[in-house]
Every structure is written in C-alpha cells, then in structure tokens.
Design an enzyme around this catalytic site. Structure first.
Site, PDB file in Angstrom:
ATOM      1  N   ASP A 109      -4.425 -59.097 106.636  1.00  0.00           N
ATOM      2  CA  ASP A 109      -5.359 -59.302 107.746  1.00  0.00           C
ATOM      3  C   ASP A 109      -4.910 -60.522 108.561  1.00  0.00           C
ATOM      4  O   ASP A 109      -5.727 -61.338 108.992  1.00  0.00           O
ATOM      5  CB  ASP A 109      -6.807 -59.471 107.251  1.00  0.00           C
ATOM      6  CG  ASP A 109      -7.826 -59.399 108.386  1.00  0.00           C
ATOM      7  OD1 ASP A 109      -7.420 -59.140 109.538  1.00  0.00           O
ATOM      8  OD2 ASP A 109      -9.022 -59.622 108.118  1.00  0.00           O
ATOM      9  N   PHE A 131     -13.058 -66.161 113.671  1.00  0.00           N
ATOM     10  CA  PHE A 131     -12.765 -65.750 112.290  1.00  0.00           C
ATOM     11  C   PHE A 131     -11.267 -65.453 112.157  1.00  0.00           C
ATOM     12  O   PHE A 131     -10.667 -64.878 113.061  1.00  0.00           O
ATOM     13  CB  PHE A 131     -13.516 -64.458 111.957  1.00  0.00           C
ATOM     14  CG  PHE A 131     -15.012 -64.604 111.866  1.00  0.00           C
ATOM     15  CD1 PHE A 131     -15.598 -65.092 110.715  1.00  0.00           C
ATOM     16  CD2 PHE A 131     -15.832 -64.220 112.929  1.00  0.00           C
ATOM     17  CE1 PHE A 131     -16.987 -65.192 110.600  1.00  0.00           C
ATOM     18  CE2 PHE A 131     -17.219 -64.326 112.832  1.00  0.00           C
ATOM     19  CZ  PHE A 131     -17.802 -64.812 111.669  1.00  0.00           C
TER      20      PHE A 131
HETATM   21 ZN    ZN Z   1     -11.545 -56.439 109.902  1.00  0.00          ZN
END
Ligand code: ZN
Length: 426
Positions: free
Chosen positions: A305, A323
């Site tokens: 990610d 984030f």
């Molecule tokens: Zn995600």
C-alpha cells in the site's frame, strides 16, 4: 546478454524447489536450471549464501502519476520498487485524473514502457471517478491493459454497485479489489478506536468499519461466484470472516501490509503523522491474529500500500495529515527481519506471499515462479545482512516512513527484471 546466477539457494514455492542451483537467463527468460551450469558467454552472478527467489510482486502501490508527480512518478516509483526487491508492481487508479478510462490506462502503460525499470500493471477504477455511482467500462479497460479493478482509497458503499461490479468482473475473469471501509462508521476518525484513541484524544475508526464491509463483500462474492481480493486487511474480526468464507469455498483472497503486521496503535503516542494510515494501525491482538493468518494461509499476499506523500503535507497536525506510508523500499527487509528471521513464517512462506500468490491472483502466468520458460524476473535476498533504514537514501520521491533508523537483519540485494539487473546492492 546472458546471465548465469551461480550457487544460490533457489526457492520456488510453485514447484516446491528449495535447493542449491544455477540459473541461466537469456533474452528475458529462464532457459536452464541445474546444479551446475557452465556458460562462457554469460555474465556470472555469484549468489553463494544468498536466496534466489521468483521476482517479488507488489499488487498495491500508489504511483501518483498522472497528477501528483511531486510525490511520485512512474519512473521514481519503479526505482523504489527495484531497490525494494520488487520486479512487478500494480498501481492503484486514484490518480488525477482517476484511471477510469482507456486514455489513462494507456498513458500509464506507455510511460512505464519508456521510463520504468520494473514491470508496471495498472489497476483501473470500478466506478467512474471512483465516486461509487456508475460502473466504468470494465471490458474496455481490461482490453487496454488493466489487470484488476479497484476504487482503492474509497470503498464501494453501494451494495448494488458492488454486486454488479462483481458480476462484470466474473465475465472477464478479473479480480475486484476492495478497500473495505464503512464510511458511516469511520467518519472523521484518524486512528484505531480503542483505549489508545481515548488516551491520545484522537477520533477513532472502529474495527467494525472494516469488518462490516468485508462481511458484505464476502456475501456478494459467494452469491456471484466472482473473484474478490480484499485490500490491506487489518483486524482480527476480518480474519475470522475471511477464514469462514474460505472454508465455504468463496473465491476470496486477501492482502496485509508490513505496517499492519508490525506496528500497533499504542505507538501513536508520538503523534508522528507518518504513522497515520488507512486502515489505521490496530491493537496488539489484531497483529497477533494477522500473523497467525499468514502462517495458516488465510491471508494470501503481503502488499505495501505504498502511499507517498510530501514532507510538507505530513508536517501538519495529526488530524490534518493525509493517510499513508511509503512502503516499497522497506517492506521486504521489515518482513525478513520481523517475520522470517524471528521465526513467525518460513522463508518459503515469505516468497509465496510476495511472489507466488500475487502472480496467481493477477493471472500473471509466466511470473511468480522459477521454471524453464518463465520470465527472468528474480529477487535475490540476503537473510544475514544488517541494514539501517535511511529515508534519505530512498529512490522514491517521498520520505514518509515511520521506520527511519530501524536496524533490520535481512534485505533484498539484487533485482533482475526481464533478464536485466536493475538493482544491485550486494
Ligand atoms: Zn486502501
């Protein structure tokens, strides 16, 4: 140019190979594998005491191009991947513009061909603009080169849309990757809801926000018979639902990130915005459940990610920071140190999670294996070498890592893509 990798411990979970072997590479393919190969024309790579694995595949990467080339580009992201031991990466569609049409998909593929040093496969959006209202033309996107579909960054809140996406994806046998988050539950949360969110005075994201969406997706995957892949699973409850569905024969796979396997919510006492990630870092018992799920084969893949952000964007109050963690150049070393060398998973399992399984899920038939005729994508690992993570050495354009300064044992040392050495740090 021919390459001859000599004396390495070759591990290929797809064929149950774990042996000291030589590998001959020519014209981008593996052409021979034997205990002793001699070839006077080949460039020799001495892999004594090293692990020779099928090329690692990161199926969850944010490259930021087009739109935010100040954070990452296709070129810089590919260099970060090569340095991190990845030979193939898949890029999520939440760029600007969103990869929801053939033009963007083709742009990424052509830029990757010109500038990238690893293989790059685009993941296209499920819904137009990833707004969750209207489906994209998935057949056309697949033809243009999309390898999977996701609205990552956003969940598909509308269950009917998710159902139809799964139905279409089944027709073209392409996985749907869902970012499972019930936004009504997560609201403006910035960390895991629990003891520590109350202690630190930060708004919480309950584990139910993830679990409810996973449960819904599993029901829809079962009813449609389509292939579902769950992105960045983070809670104990999610693992339980996943296990149940797998036992029932639902066609589901799931990935976990290194940070969710290593860092707990308690570490947010520093208010370091580099620890702000979605889904949030969870509790110690969630970490234990995720680690057990790796061992038991309930979780199929480790994916980073990789979410690059500039220092300016992260250098704000916790509530306002974006984030995301920059993952490509730390993931493999983190897993080798924290999970393999510490005895949680075997090196064979690690290679399965980073290479064999993502290749199977994505339908990359000539990747994820060391066999004659397979693509010459190879990751070479040194399990004994000690490193210190230094964000200033990143090839990525961004530096947002909470792991700066960590001392780790075990690291990728060479990356070979299409028969060419693209990174060498032996
Ligand atoms: Zn995600």
């Amino acid at each position: 140019m021919k390459l001859l990798i000599k004396n390495g411990r070759v591990i290929d979970p797809s064929s149950n190979i774990d042996d000291t072997l030589d590998i001959l590479i020519e014209k981008g393919k593996i052409v021979n594998i034997k205990s002793k190969i001699e070839d006077k024309q080949a460039k020799i790579i001495d892999a004594t005491r090293l692990i020779v694995a099928p090329g690692f595949i990161d199926m969850h990467v944010h490259l930021r191009e087009p739109g935010r080339e100040d954070k990452e580009t296709i070129e810089s992201g590919s260099k970060a991947a090569a340095r991190g031991g990845f030979t193939t990466i898949c890029c999520m569609p939440n760029t600007d513009p969103v990869n929801d049409n053939r033009g963007v998909t083709e742009y990424i593929i052509s830029e990757a061909r010109r500038k990238a040093i690893v293989n790059i496969y685009p993941i296209a959006a499920i819904s137009i603009g990833s707004k969750g209202k209207e489906l994209t033309d998935m057949v056309d996107l697949k033809e243009a080169g999309a390898i999977a579909f996701s609205d990552d960054g956003q969940p598909i809140l509308d269950s009917n849309l998710m159902r139809r996406a799964l139905e279409y994806s089944k027709l073209i046998d392409t996985p749907i990757i869902d970012h499972c988050e019930d936004k009504f539950l997560s609201q403006n949360g910035v960390m895991n809801e629990g003891f520590y969110s109350y202690l630190f005075g930060l708004a919480g994201i309950p584990s139910a926000a993830e679990e409810i969406m996973i449960a819904r997706d599993l029901i829809l995957a079962e009813k449609t018979g389509a292939r579902l892949h769950i992105a960045h699973i983070s809670t104990k409850g999610s693992v339980e639902y996943l296990k149940m569905a797998k036992e029932k024969g639902v066609r589901v796979t799931a990935e976990v990130t290194p940070h969710h396997l290593i860092l707990a919510d308690s570490c947010l006492e520093t208010y370091d915005t580099n620890l702000k990630v979605n889904p949030p870092l969870r509790s110690k018992s969630d970490i234990m459940a995720l680690r057990n799920a790796l061992k038991e084969g309930i979780i199929d893949v480790i994916a980073t990610d990789h979410a690059p952000h500039t220092e300016d964007e992260k250098n704000v109050e916790f509530d306002f920071a974006p984030f995301g963690i920059n993952g490509l150049e730390t993931a493999v070393s983190l897993i080798l140190d924290q999970c393999v060398n510490s005895g949680i998973i075997s090196i064979q399992k690690c290679i399965e999670l980073f290479s064999t399984n993502p290749a199977l899920i994505l339908g990359l038939k000539s990747k994820g294996k060391i066999q004659i005729g397979a693509d010459a994508d190879i990751t070479i690992l040194n399990l004994h070498k000690e490193i210190v993570i230094d964000k200033n050495k990143f090839q990525s354009k961004s530096r947002n890592t909470p792991f700066h300064g960590w001392k780790l044992k075990g690291t990728p040392v060479m990356t070979i893509v299409d028969g060419k050495i693209v990174w060498d740090e032996r």
